[in-house]
Design a protein around this motif. Structure first.
Motif, PDB file in Angstrom:
ATOM      1  N   LEU A  52     -14.056   6.316  -4.548  1.00 10.11           N
ATOM      2  CA  LEU A  52     -14.678   4.995  -4.606  1.00 10.11           C
ATOM      3  C   LEU A  52     -15.007   4.619  -6.053  1.00 10.11           C
ATOM      4  O   LEU A  52     -14.754   3.499  -6.503  1.00 10.11           O
ATOM      5  CB  LEU A  52     -15.972   4.983  -3.786  1.00 10.11           C
ATOM      6  N   PHE A  53     -15.580   5.563  -6.761  1.00 12.51           N
ATOM      7  CA  PHE A  53     -16.052   5.271  -8.111  1.00 12.51           C
ATOM      8  C   PHE A  53     -14.918   5.296  -9.126  1.00 12.51           C
ATOM      9  O   PHE A  53     -14.947   4.549 -10.110  1.00 12.51           O
ATOM     10  CB  PHE A  53     -17.157   6.254  -8.480  1.00 12.51           C
ATOM     11  N   ALA A  88     -14.969   1.324   2.840  1.00  7.73           N
ATOM     12  CA  ALA A  88     -14.864   2.089   4.088  1.00  7.73           C
ATOM     13  C   ALA A  88     -13.498   2.746   4.206  1.00  7.73           C
ATOM     14  O   ALA A  88     -13.383   3.911   4.622  1.00  7.73           O
ATOM     15  CB  ALA A  88     -15.118   1.164   5.276  1.00  7.73           C
ATOM     16  N   LEU A  89     -12.451   2.031   3.837  1.00  7.23           N
ATOM     17  CA  LEU A  89     -11.096   2.576   3.897  1.00  7.23           C
ATOM     18  C   LEU A  89     -10.956   3.787   2.984  1.00  7.23           C
ATOM     19  O   LEU A  89     -10.416   4.836   3.382  1.00  7.23           O
ATOM     20  CB  LEU A  89     -10.094   1.494   3.511  1.00  7.23           C
ATOM     21  N   LEU A  90     -11.448   3.671   1.759  1.00  9.26           N
ATOM     22  CA  LEU A  90     -11.367   4.791   0.818  1.00  9.26           C
ATOM     23  C   LEU A  90     -12.216   5.963   1.289  1.00  9.26           C
ATOM     24  O   LEU A  90     -11.798   7.125   1.201  1.00  9.26           O
ATOM     25  CB  LEU A  90     -11.809   4.331  -0.571  1.00  9.26           C
ATOM     26  N   ALA A  91     -13.419   5.676   1.774  1.00  7.95           N
ATOM     27  CA  ALA A  91     -14.324   6.747   2.184  1.00  7.95           C
ATOM     28  C   ALA A  91     -13.783   7.521   3.386  1.00  7.95           C
ATOM     29  O   ALA A  91     -14.000   8.737   3.500  1.00  7.95           O
ATOM     30  CB  ALA A  91     -15.700   6.171   2.508  1.00  7.95           C
ATOM     31  N   GLU A  92     -13.085   6.824   4.282  1.00 10.77           N
ATOM     32  CA  GLU A  92     -12.572   7.478   5.477  1.00 10.77           C
ATOM     33  C   GLU A  92     -11.307   8.282   5.210  1.00 10.77           C
ATOM     34  O   GLU A  92     -10.992   9.211   5.965  1.00 10.77           O
ATOM     35  CB  GLU A  92     -12.290   6.438   6.565  1.00 10.77           C
ATOM     36  N   MET A 133     -19.372   8.140 -14.453  1.00 12.81           N
ATOM     37  CA  MET A 133     -20.476   9.076 -14.246  1.00 12.81           C
ATOM     38  C   MET A 133     -20.644   9.394 -12.762  1.00 12.81           C
ATOM     39  O   MET A 133     -20.827  10.554 -12.377  1.00 12.81           O
ATOM     40  CB  MET A 133     -21.764   8.491 -14.819  1.00 12.81           C
ATOM     41  N   CYS A 134     -20.566   8.365 -11.911  1.00 10.40           N
ATOM     42  CA  CYS A 134     -20.660   8.603 -10.466  1.00 10.40           C
ATOM     43  C   CYS A 134     -19.454   9.395  -9.957  1.00 10.40           C
ATOM     44  O   CYS A 134     -19.586  10.255  -9.078  1.00 10.40           O
ATOM     45  CB  CYS A 134     -20.756   7.281  -9.713  1.00 10.40           C
ATOM     46  N   GLY A 135     -18.285   9.099 -10.511  1.00 10.29           N
ATOM     47  CA  GLY A 135     -17.084   9.810 -10.093  1.00 10.29           C
ATOM     48  C   GLY A 135     -17.121  11.287 -10.418  1.00 10.29           C
ATOM     49  O   GLY A 135     -16.475  12.094  -9.749  1.00 10.29           O
TER      50      GLY A 135
END
Length: 499
Positions: free
Chosen positions: A171-172, A160-164, A97-99
């Motif tokens: 992430l989700f 942090a690695l995924l977000a950057e 759902m978040c994804g």
């Protein structure tokens, strides 16, 4: 009760399903830190005010508090593996759902579903008690218990690695994949325990406890935003007290309560839960202070000017140390008892905070501090399930472990509120902004160390001789209480259910 599956499992099968349960616990505990790298960007990503996007964090906390004791009780009654699988389904559903979300409402709903999965760790510990032979139980429980800290520590650098480097939805989707893998592994490799209490579910008790916890934690987590003297904050605190009082009155009078308060009030269970609150508080203080010191500008004179990824990597070793030391903690518990293990862990945590007060000017200082505190938390968390399970009937194992996990969560919530208040009140002017001062950070560190010392003091008053929880899993519940602490009538399975 004799559990033939435990003996038949054999070492290879036992090792496999311990790894599977620990992996499931890590997958769920990752949700604690999953969104932290996104918090500053959520208003722009979701098109909502910052005050509203904060609910993406708060919703997980509230759902976790409500679900953990309920899933534990349902696991005791209807099957721990069944409830563990249901929890993993909610984790996957919430992550998907978040994804798929690009607005705030589905994000909040998805994060709440992720929070509903928080019962995995206490359920996994309870399955181990039911299924493992005594020789393997201590180290397995220590590994499972430490997965709570491991997931939280490893989640920050991974997120942090995924977000950057990728779209934030990744992430989700990653969380969904981890949950799905854990679900398949549990279905394939984890047996269903035959130990069940049966009986009727206390719906009134579940609703009352959930309402009280939501009111309490909502007031704690939002009080600094709304104001501690705001009518809504005070009303929530007052409502939580009233509902808890009514809930306690109901639980003491109903035949099959949601939480057996008489068992919870036994000295060993009560003191362990109080120590859990203190250590939950202490653990989270580190998570609040170290990343900020690392990321504040160097021009402040005490900030280190590092990225979120570096901050996460500094915290990551603490999770690995928790995992690596869990067998050591189990051996100490087996040789000298879980009381000593808890006291050692609390002292190590306090020592780590003492180091941090004087060592906070270099990155390696903070790595050292996180490792020391992580070692202490690993020791402490490894001892708590053994202390709880040695004092409760077999039919209440999952409920008791879930309540203990909830106590840690309450400690982390209070820690966040206290640290936030201290850092908001002790600031420096840096250009147009006000930032927490170095003295503010030291005060929070001192409070974290003080909480660990208080946990040590509480642990000192635990019963001197505490038998292992292992025999209860294999020889029935009649010999799993600490000496001089458990009433005779507590030994049979609760409420007339099968032992």
């Amino acid at each position: 009760m004799t559990n033939p599956s435990a003996g038949a499992a054999g070492p290879p099968r036992a090792s496999t399903f311990v790894v599977v349960l620990a992996f499931s616990g890590i997958a769920v505990s990752l949700m604690q830190t999953l969104v932290i790298p996104l918090v500053p960007e959520l208003p722009a990503l979701l098109g909502a005010p910052a005050g509203d996007t904060a609910w993406a964090v708060t919703a997980t906390l509230l759902a976790s508090a409500a679900a953990t004791p309920v899933m534990g009780r349902l696991g005791d009654m209807y099957g721990k593996r069944r409830m563990l699988l249901l929890s993993l389904v909610m984790l996957v559903a919430g992550s998907v759902m978040c994804g798929l979300s690009d607005s705030l409402p589905p994000m909040i709903a998805g994060r709440a579903l992720q929070g509903l999965a928080s019962g995995v760790i206490p359920l996994g510990i309870s399955i181990m008690r039911d299924e493992l032979p005594p020789a393997r139980l201590g180290s397995a429980i220590a590994s499972m218990s430490s997965s709570l800290g491991v997931g939280g520590a490893l989640g920050l650098p991974a997120a942090a690695l995924l977000a950057e480097n990728f779209d934030w939805h990744m992430l989700f989707w990653t969380a969904a994949v981890l949950g799905a893998v854990a679900f398949v592994l549990v279905v394939t490799l984890v047996p269903e325990s035959a130990v069940r209490s049966g009986g009727r579910f206390d719906l009134v008790g579940a609703m009352g406890l959930s309402a009280a916890l939501v009111a309490l934690l909502l007031a704690i987590s939002k009080g600094s935003d709304w104001g501690w003297t705001d009518a809504l904050t005070i009303g929530l605190f007052a409502g939580a007290v009233v509902v808890l009082a009514l809930w306690g009155w109901w639980e003491l009078r109903t035949r099959e309560p949601m939480v057996d308060l008489r068992t919870t009030a036994r000295r060993q269970v009560l003191l362990t839960n109080l120590a859990s609150i203190m250590l939950g508080f202490s653990m989270f203080a580190m998570s609040l202070v170290l990343p900020q010191i690392l990321q504040l500008p160097e021009a402040t004179g005490y900030g280190l000017g590092r990225s979120m990824l570096v901050a996460g990597l500094v915290m990551a070793p603490s999770g690995l140390v928790m995992l690596l030391l869990s067998p050591v903690a189990a051996r100490v518990t087996a040789a000298r008892g879980p009381k000593l293990t808890l006291m050692i862990g609390a002292l190590i945590v306090a020592g780590g905070y003492g180091l941090n007060i004087v060592l906070m000017s270099e990155v390696w200082h903070l790595v050292l501090v996180s490792v020391v505190i992580g070692a202490g938390i690993g020791f402490s968390y490894a001892s708590m399930p053994a202390l709880v399970m040695a004092a409760v009937p077999v039919g209440e194992t999952a409920a008791a472990n879930s309540l203990n996990t909830l106590m840690r969560a309450i400690g982390t919530s209070v820690s966040s509120a206290v640290a936030g208040a201290v850092l908001a009140g002790m600031t420096i002017r840096f250009g147009p902004a006000e930032l927490p001062s170095d003295d503010g950070f030291r005060v929070v560190l001192a409070i974290g160390g003080g909480a660990a010392l208080l946990a040590f003091l509480i642990a000192f008053f635990l019963p001197r001789r505490t038998r292992s929880a292992a025999p209860a899993a294999h020889g029935g519940p009649h010999h799993h209480a600490s000496h001089g602490d458990t009433p005779r009538h507590a030994a049979p399975a609760p409420h007339g259910g099968p032992a």
